[in-house]
Design an enzyme around this catalytic site. Structure first.
Site, PDB file in Angstrom:
ATOM      1  N   VAL A  51       0.833  -1.197   0.000  1.00  0.00           N
ATOM      2  CA  VAL A  51       0.000   0.000   0.000  1.00  0.00           C
ATOM      3  C   VAL A  51       0.873   1.254   0.000  1.00  0.00           C
ATOM      4  O   VAL A  51       0.574   2.241  -0.677  1.00  0.00           O
ATOM      5  CB  VAL A  51      -0.976   0.015   1.208  1.00  0.00           C
ATOM      6  CG1 VAL A  51      -1.774   1.311   1.250  1.00  0.00           C
ATOM      7  CG2 VAL A  51      -1.909  -1.191   1.148  1.00  0.00           C
ATOM      8  N   CYS A  52       1.968   1.221   0.757  1.00  0.00           N
ATOM      9  CA  CYS A  52       2.821   2.399   0.940  1.00  0.00           C
ATOM     10  C   CYS A  52       3.279   3.055  -0.366  1.00  0.00           C
ATOM     11  O   CYS A  52       3.175   4.277  -0.497  1.00  0.00           O
ATOM     12  CB  CYS A  52       4.017   2.067   1.819  1.00  0.00           C
ATOM     13  SG  CYS A  52       3.558   1.524   3.484  1.00  0.00           S
ATOM     14  N   PRO A  53       3.765   2.288  -1.342  1.00  0.00           N
ATOM     15  CA  PRO A  53       4.228   2.971  -2.553  1.00  0.00           C
ATOM     16  C   PRO A  53       3.106   3.676  -3.308  1.00  0.00           C
ATOM     17  O   PRO A  53       3.336   4.681  -3.966  1.00  0.00           O
ATOM     18  CB  PRO A  53       4.866   1.868  -3.394  1.00  0.00           C
ATOM     19  CG  PRO A  53       4.277   0.605  -2.896  1.00  0.00           C
ATOM     20  CD  PRO A  53       3.994   0.836  -1.430  1.00  0.00           C
TER      21      PRO A  53
END
Length: 180
Positions: A51-53
Site C-alpha cells: 500500500v505504501c508505494p
C-alpha cells in the site's frame, strides 16, 4: 490516557532523510517554520510493502499542488535512510518508488513516531498517520488509521486549503466555495 494534540504546538523533530535529489540530508519542523511553510508530515509502516508505494507516489505526483500552497511534505517510516534510498532507486514497475519530489525521513529510534502517537511499539512500525502543521508550529489536523488503507491525496489537499482559509468550512467544503 492519550493527550489531545490538535490545537497545540506540534512535537518538534529533526530526522535524517533521503532528499528529492537522492542525497542524504536532514529535515526538521523548525526549518519549515523558519521558512514560513506549512508541514504535511505523514507516517507509513514500512518500505518495500504494497500500500505504501501507492500513497508515496500519489503524493509525489501531486507535489506541485502542495508547493503552490506553501506546504512542505515529509514522509516518515522507522526504516533507515539506506532502505529509503534503495526503495527510491527501485523503479515503480518493480514495486519501487522511482524519483519522488519530497524527502523520506528515517525515524530509526522511533521517537518521532512515538511523539506523534502512531508507533506500534510491539512491531516497531508506524501506523498511517498524517499531520498538518501551520507555519507557527501549531498542529491543525491529525488523522490516523489502519495500515491496510491508503490515504486520499485529494482529501489532504482539501483539508490543507480549508485550514489556510482561516474561516469556518462546512461539511463537503471544496476550494473556491464560500466559508461560513
Amino acid at each position: 490516557m492519550a493527550e489531545r494534540m490538535v490545537g497545540k504546538q506540534a512535537p518538534r523533530f529533526e530526522m535524517k532523510a533521503v532528499m528529492p535529489n537522492g542525497e542524504f540530508g536532514t529535515v526538521s519542523l523548525e526549518e519549515n517554520m523558519k521558512n514560513g511553510k506549512w508541514t504535511v508530515l505523514f507516517f507509513y509502516p514500512l518500505d518495500f510493502t504494497f500500500v505504501c508505494p501507492t500513497e508515496i507516489t500519489a503524493i509525489s505526483d501531486r507535489y506541485d499542488e502542495f508547493e503552490d500552497l506553501d506546504a512542505v511534505v515529509i514522509g516518515v517510516s522507522t526504516d533507515s535512510v539506506y532502505s529509503h534510498k534503495a526503495w527510491i532507486n527501485t523503479p515503480r514497475t518493480e514495486n519501487g518508488l522511482g524519483e519522488i519530489k519530497y524527502p523520506l525521513a528515517a525515524d530509526t529510534n522511533h521517537q518521532v513516531s512515538r511523539d506523534y502517537g502512531v508507533l506500534i511499539e510491539e512491531e516497531g512500525i508506524a501506523l498511517r498517520g498524517l499531520f498538518i502543521i501551520d507555519p507557527e508550529g501549531e498542529l491543525k489536523y491529525a488523522v490516523v488509521h489502519h495500515n491496510n488503507v491508503g490515504r486520499n491525496v485529494d482529501e489532504v489537499l482539501r483539508v490543507l486549503q480549508a485550514l489556510q482559509t482561516g474561516g469556518l468550512c462546512p461539511a463537503n467544503w471544496k476550494p473556491g466555495q464560500a466559508t461560513l
